[in-house]
Structure formats: structure tokens, C-alpha cells
Design an enzyme around this catalytic site. Structure first.
Site, PDB file in Angstrom:
ATOM      1  N   LYS A  52     -46.303  27.248 -15.840  1.00  0.00           N
ATOM      2  CA  LYS A  52     -46.804  26.040 -16.484  1.00  0.00           C
ATOM      3  C   LYS A  52     -46.390  24.870 -15.612  1.00  0.00           C
ATOM      4  O   LYS A  52     -45.278  24.866 -15.090  1.00  0.00           O
ATOM      5  CB  LYS A  52     -46.128  25.940 -17.862  1.00  0.00           C
ATOM      6  CG  LYS A  52     -46.404  24.698 -18.664  1.00  0.00           C
ATOM      7  CD  LYS A  52     -45.754  24.861 -20.032  1.00  0.00           C
ATOM      8  CE  LYS A  52     -45.810  23.704 -20.971  1.00  0.00           C
ATOM      9  NZ  LYS A  52     -46.137  22.407 -20.587  1.00  0.00           N
ATOM     10  N   ASN A  64     -44.781  20.432  -9.573  1.00  0.00           N
ATOM     11  CA  ASN A  64     -44.261  21.146  -8.393  1.00  0.00           C
ATOM     12  C   ASN A  64     -42.789  21.533  -8.520  1.00  0.00           C
ATOM     13  O   ASN A  64     -42.088  21.657  -7.517  1.00  0.00           O
ATOM     14  CB  ASN A  64     -44.446  20.299  -7.114  1.00  0.00           C
ATOM     15  CG  ASN A  64     -45.897  19.903  -6.931  1.00  0.00           C
ATOM     16  OD1 ASN A  64     -46.775  20.751  -7.102  1.00  0.00           O
ATOM     17  ND2 ASN A  64     -46.139  18.638  -6.636  1.00  0.00           N
ATOM     18  N   ARG A  65     -42.316  21.676  -9.766  1.00  0.00           N
ATOM     19  CA  ARG A  65     -40.915  22.051 -10.035  1.00  0.00           C
ATOM     20  C   ARG A  65     -39.913  21.006  -9.531  1.00  0.00           C
ATOM     21  O   ARG A  65     -38.734  21.279  -9.399  1.00  0.00           O
ATOM     22  CB  ARG A  65     -40.574  23.423  -9.412  1.00  0.00           C
ATOM     23  CG  ARG A  65     -41.418  24.578  -9.975  1.00  0.00           C
ATOM     24  CD  ARG A  65     -41.082  24.807 -11.449  1.00  0.00           C
ATOM     25  NE  ARG A  65     -41.792  25.928 -12.036  1.00  0.00           N
ATOM     26  CZ  ARG A  65     -42.856  25.799 -12.853  1.00  0.00           C
ATOM     27  NH1 ARG A  65     -43.343  24.608 -13.147  1.00  0.00           N
ATOM     28  NH2 ARG A  65     -43.409  26.869 -13.379  1.00  0.00           N
ATOM     29  N   LEU A  66     -40.435  19.785  -9.228  1.00  0.00           N
ATOM     30  CA  LEU A  66     -39.525  18.725  -8.780  1.00  0.00           C
ATOM     31  C   LEU A  66     -39.176  17.847  -9.985  1.00  0.00           C
ATOM     32  O   LEU A  66     -39.608  16.691 -10.105  1.00  0.00           O
ATOM     33  CB  LEU A  66     -40.155  17.930  -7.625  1.00  0.00           C
ATOM     34  CG  LEU A  66     -40.319  18.769  -6.356  1.00  0.00           C
ATOM     35  CD1 LEU A  66     -40.984  17.961  -5.244  1.00  0.00           C
ATOM     36  CD2 LEU A  66     -38.963  19.296  -5.872  1.00  0.00           C
TER      37      LEU A  66
END
Ligand SMILES: Cc1cc2nc3c(=O)[nH]c(=O)nc-3n(C[C@H](O)[C@H](O)[C@H](O)COP(=O)(O)O)c2cc1C
Length: 214
Positions: A9, A191-193
Site C-alpha cells: 500500500k 515510496n516508504r519515505l
């Protein structure tokens, strides 16, 4: 084997920037709590995971309900003789965490817990419906019991005993107040940042604020 690697997600609902945060984490917690309530989609915004260090040295976590928070700390109610109650009395260092998926947010609070004043526990206990009051008396929380009927029979007996009478708070049931020393706010980003902001208590009033790598 269940392969869950396709569960994926992207988090894109919000952001947490230094330009938009207060000096005190309780204010930010309050803001996030109400935003989550208003946004909807989380049935019990006040449900939190409480992790303790058990008498056996293992960490253990379970969900309880946050019943009050302010500058003094975070309060929940439980049975002092339960597994968590005994763990906290032995080692008051605990961790509370909230996951609010609708807002893609997590809050992790490290702190020390102590029993609330009797008057605080009494006031909350007295505000509960009679069924919950009797439930607190019936349940020797975390003890092994022989059957479901054991509980139901005990409840019936107490309903008779207290019919028309005031139900007193048992001494083994009450609140814990958790005084935070560290509060971390996690906001999911693309972007998982993700954004992670950590507050650490420096002295009685001042919090050091730092950004952590996601
Ligand atoms: C949504 C939810 C709310 C709960 N609220 C409480 C609570 O406020 N107090 C409590 O003692 N247990 C609550 N429980 C039960 C605890 O998760 C746990 O089963 C119980 O406190 C015994 O834990 P222990 O054996 O680790 O002491 C709740 C469970 C759920 C799923």
C-alpha cells in the site's frame, strides 16, 4: 505457507513537517487524535497497545482503552493483579502505541506508569454502568478459570448481592497513568519515505525534537 508479499500500500494521505509541529508532543497527539476522530474509519481511536516487560523478562503487549490524556500523562484502567498489572508494578517502564490506519499514522509513547490516585480511580469506576462495575469484581483478570459458566454464575450471585446497592470499586482495580519520556510520531509517505518525528523529554518541561530516518 501463506505468501503475503503482494500486500502493498502506498501512504499518501498527509505529511509531518517541522514547520507544522508544536514544541510539546501532547499538543501534537491531541491534534492527531481529533483529526483521526473527525476523519472517521477508526472505530476506537482510543484503543492502544500497551507493552510491558513481564516478570519472566519477556515483553508482552495487549490492547487497552485510553481514558484520559493531558500534560500529566495517559490514563487507562485495569486490574492491578492482572498479568500486566503485576508486570507494571515490578517494572514501570512501558510503551503505548496507537495505529490509526485511516490517517496512515502511528504514535509510540515510552514512559513510566504509576497507579492513579484512589480518587481518580473511584471517579472513573463510579461513572461506569453497573454491568461493567460488576464485571470488574467478577473477573480476577488473567487467572485461569474452570469455565464460562464460572463467570456467569459469579455475575448472577453478585447481581443479587448488590441489587439496589452501591457497587464499590475493588481495591485491585484502578487506573495507571503513564508519564511520557519519549513520543514518536510516524506519518506514512510515498515510496516508504515516511516522516518520523521524535520528542525526548530533556527536563520537566523541554522536549528535544529530532527527525528519524524512515
Ligand atoms: C479493544 C480492546 C479494548 C480493551 N480495553 C481494555 C482495558 O481498557 N483494560 C483492560 O484491562 N483490558 C482491556 N482489554 C483486554 C486486554 O487486551 C487484555 O486481554 C486484558 O487486559 C488482560 O491482559 P493481561 O493478561 O496481559 O494483563 C481490551 C481489549 C480490546 C481488544
Amino acid at each position: 505457507m501463506e505468501d503475503l508479499s503482494d500486500y502493498r500500500k502506498s501512504y499518501e494521505k498527509s505529511q509531518l513537517l517541522e514547520t507544522d509541529i508544536p514544541e510539546d508532543p501532547i499538543n501534537l497527539f491531541q491534534r492527531w487524535f481529533h483529526e483521526t476522530e473527525e476523519f472517521g474509519g477508526v472505530e476506537e481511536v482510543n484503543a492502544m497497545t500497551v507493552a510491558t516487560i513481564g516478570l519472566d523478562g519477556f515483553p508482552k503487549s495487549r490492547v487497552v482503552l485510553l481514558k484520559k490524556f493531558d500534560e500529566e500523562g495517559f490514563i487507562f484502567y485495569t486490574n492491578y493483579n492482572s498479568e500486566k498489572g503485576k508486570a507494571i508494578i515490578n517494572n514501570p517502564n512501558i510503551c503505548l502505541s496507537f495505529f490509526w490506519p485511516s490517517m496512515e499514522r502511528q504514535v509510540i509513547i515510552k514512559g513510566t506508569a504509576e497507579k492513579t490516585l484512589d480518587t481518580v480511580s473511584d471517579n472513573y469506576f463510579n461513572s461506569r454502568p453497573d454491568g461493567s462495575k460488576l464485571g470488574a469484581i467478577v473477573s480476577a483478570q488473567s487467572d485461569v478459570i474452570p469455565s464460562r459458566e464460572f463467570l456467569d454464575d459469579k455475575l448472577k450471585a453478585l447481581e443479587k448481592e448488590y441489587d439496589g446497592k452501591e457497587i464499590p470499586r475493588p481495591s485491585y482495580w484502578g487506573g495507571f497513568i503513564v508519564k511520557p519520556i519519549e513520543v514518536q510520531f510516524w506519518q506514512g509517505r510515498a515510496n516508504r519515505l515516511h516522516d518520523r518525528i521524535r520528542y525526548q523529554l530533556q527536563d520537566d518541561f523541554n522536549w528535544k525534537i529530532e527527525r528519524l530516518s524512515p
